[in-house]
Scaffold this motif. Structure first.
Motif, short mmCIF file in Angstrom:
data_model
loop_
_atom_site.label_atom_id
_atom_site.label_comp_id
_atom_site.label_asym_id
_atom_site.label_seq_id
_atom_site.Cartn_x
_atom_site.Cartn_y
_atom_site.Cartn_z
N LEU A 1 1.60 -8.87 -0.10
CA LEU A 1 2.95 -8.61 0.38
C LEU A 1 3.54 -9.81 1.10
N ARG A 2 2.68 -10.71 1.58
CA ARG A 2 3.14 -11.88 2.32
C ARG A 2 3.21 -13.12 1.45
N GLU A 3 2.37 -13.18 0.44
CA GLU A 3 2.27 -14.38 -0.39
C GLU A 3 2.45 -14.00 -1.85
N ASP A 4 2.56 -15.04 -2.67
CA ASP A 4 2.63 -14.82 -4.11
C ASP A 4 1.22 -14.71 -4.66
N ARG A 5 0.86 -13.53 -5.11
CA ARG A 5 -0.48 -13.28 -5.64
C ARG A 5 -0.37 -12.87 -7.10
N ARG A 6 -1.47 -13.07 -7.83
CA ARG A 6 -1.45 -12.77 -9.25
C ARG A 6 -1.45 -11.28 -9.55
N ALA A 7 -1.95 -10.48 -8.62
CA ALA A 7 -2.04 -9.03 -8.86
C ALA A 7 -1.59 -8.30 -7.60
N PRO A 8 -0.92 -7.15 -7.76
CA PRO A 8 -0.53 -6.36 -6.58
C PRO A 8 -1.75 -5.74 -5.92
N LYS B 1 8.37 -6.25 -4.07
CA LYS B 1 6.96 -6.32 -4.48
C LYS B 1 6.37 -4.92 -4.61
N LEU B 2 6.76 -4.02 -3.71
CA LEU B 2 6.25 -2.66 -3.77
C LEU B 2 6.71 -1.93 -5.03
N ALA B 3 7.79 -2.40 -5.64
CA ALA B 3 8.27 -1.78 -6.87
C ALA B 3 7.26 -1.90 -8.00
N GLN B 4 6.30 -2.82 -7.88
CA GLN B 4 5.24 -2.93 -8.88
C GLN B 4 4.25 -1.76 -8.80
N LYS B 5 4.23 -1.07 -7.66
CA LYS B 5 3.27 0.00 -7.43
C LYS B 5 3.89 1.39 -7.43
N SER B 6 5.21 1.49 -7.26
CA SER B 6 5.82 2.81 -7.09
C SER B 6 7.26 2.80 -7.57
N VAL B 7 7.73 3.97 -8.00
CA VAL B 7 9.13 4.12 -8.39
C VAL B 7 10.01 4.36 -7.17
N ALA B 8 9.40 4.58 -6.01
CA ALA B 8 10.14 4.77 -4.75
C ALA B 8 9.60 3.80 -3.71
N PRO B 9 9.78 2.50 -3.92
CA PRO B 9 9.17 1.52 -3.01
C PRO B 9 9.68 1.58 -1.59
N GLU B 10 10.97 2.01 -1.41
CA GLU B 10 11.49 2.08 -0.05
C GLU B 10 10.75 3.10 0.80
N ALA B 11 10.17 4.11 0.14
CA ALA B 11 9.48 5.16 0.89
C ALA B 11 8.26 4.61 1.63
N PHE B 12 7.64 3.52 1.12
CA PHE B 12 6.48 2.96 1.79
C PHE B 12 6.85 2.32 3.12
#
Length: 343
Positions: A151-158, A117-128
């Protein structure tokens, strides 16, 4: 008695000795280059030596900063950040020098889903995920908050992540003293006043306009140092939904929040302090505001009407006095006016 060697034989022997000496030097040269590295590194460290770095670069990031420099990476901003003492691999786990040899980290199922899910916000999601290494409490609060629901549920927008509020992780500076309420509120309005995000996430567009129209919002516009920002009432990492019992503005918690600025706050006063304290849901403030709104309007209307009527009378008197003066008061007759009688 052995015969002495002749001159050609001596020359041949000298040539063979010189060749052997140069061969030995050629074999020892690589060993001389490798030996300092072998003694300098810890046992088992087989990484190649890192190339030299410019003198103005931060220490400990030699391998990465050889390539990752401005404009792709703000070296000067990183020097001034609170993360300047960290190594790149503290957040970007698994990277080694060379052709980006990556040793993939073993993630649990929950972390793997979160990274996806974090990949929607960053090119390095593991860093978060590394933020929780040093900021464990804040990370847990954010994940459990209304902002971490995506991050816990399915939401329409990050939803938001750390960098949305704190800025680039490479240039996070330490906050010096209190910031203005306008600057602190701007962090929240980036999303809550963004029409595209509001529509995508299915949020209400009321909070920001009603806040700006409230007493608190007007103090922000005026630049008051005492003006409360969004986070002063709603919290920072542990922001809860309006109807959640854990919210700082739910039930008995509200009086404690208002009491931070308004000493002696009771439940009745705290119940009226919302984004819309003058709505019909609060009859006392609503009808008081309505009465004084009409009273102020009528008073100002009467004032302006009085000024206009007085101006008209003055103009009529000025232009009509000259025409009437010769007929009413002849210049040869003295005139006296008695202003007050015995009463």
């Amino acid at each position: 008695m052995p015969r002495p060697p002749r001159l050609p034989e001596l020359r041949a022997a000298g040539t063979r000795a010189a060749t052997a000496a140069w061969s030995a030097r050629a074999l020892l040269l690589p060993l001389a280059l490798v030996a300092p590295r072998a003694f300098a590194d810890e046992p088992g460290d087989s990484r190649p030596p890192a190339p030299a770095l410019r003198a103005d670069a931060p220490s400990g990031k030699t391998a990465c900063l050889v390539c990752h420099r401005s404009p792709a990476f703000d070296v000067e901003g990183f020097k001034k950040s609170v993360h300047a003492d960290l190594s790149c691999s503290d957040c970007h786990d698994g990277f080694d020098f060379g052709a980006h040899t990556v040793k993939a980290s073993e993630l649990s199922g929950e972390d793997a889903a979160r990274v996806k899910k974090l990949a929607q916000k960053s090119v390095a999601p593991e860093a978060f995920l590394a933020c929780a290494t040093c900021h464990a409490d804040e990370a847990d609060q954010l994940t459990a908050s209304v902002h971490g629901r995506w991050l816990r549920e399915d939401r329409r927008a990050p939803g938001p992540v750390c960098t949305d509020c704190h800025g680039s992780p490479h240039a996070v500076v330490k906050r010096e003293g209190p910031r203005a309420a306008a600057a602190r509120s701007e962090v929240c309005t980036r999303c809550h006043d963004n029409a595209d995000f509001i529509k995508q996430a299915g949020l209400s567009s009321d909070p920001v306009p009603t806040y700006r129209d409230s007493v608190h919002g007007r103090l922000v516009v005026l630049g008051s140092d005492r003006a409360p920002a969004c986070m002063d009432c709603h919290g920072t990492h542990a922001v809860s939904a309006k109807g959640d019992a854990a919210s700082p503005l739910a039930g008995d918690h509200r009086a404690a929040v208002c009491g931070k600025c308004h000493s002696g706050t009771n439940a009745g006063f705290a119940a009226t302090m919302t984004h819309t304290p003058l709505a019909k849901g609060h009859p006392g403030p609503h009808w008081t505001h309505t009465f004084f709104s009409y009273l102020t309007t009528l008073t100002l209307f009467g004032l302006f009407l009085h000024v206009l009527l007085d101006l008209g009378a003055e103009l009529r008197a000025r232009f009509g006095r000259r025409r009437r003066a010769a007929h009413v008061f002849p210049p040869t007759v003295p005139v006296s006016v008695k202003r007050l009688d015995l009463h």
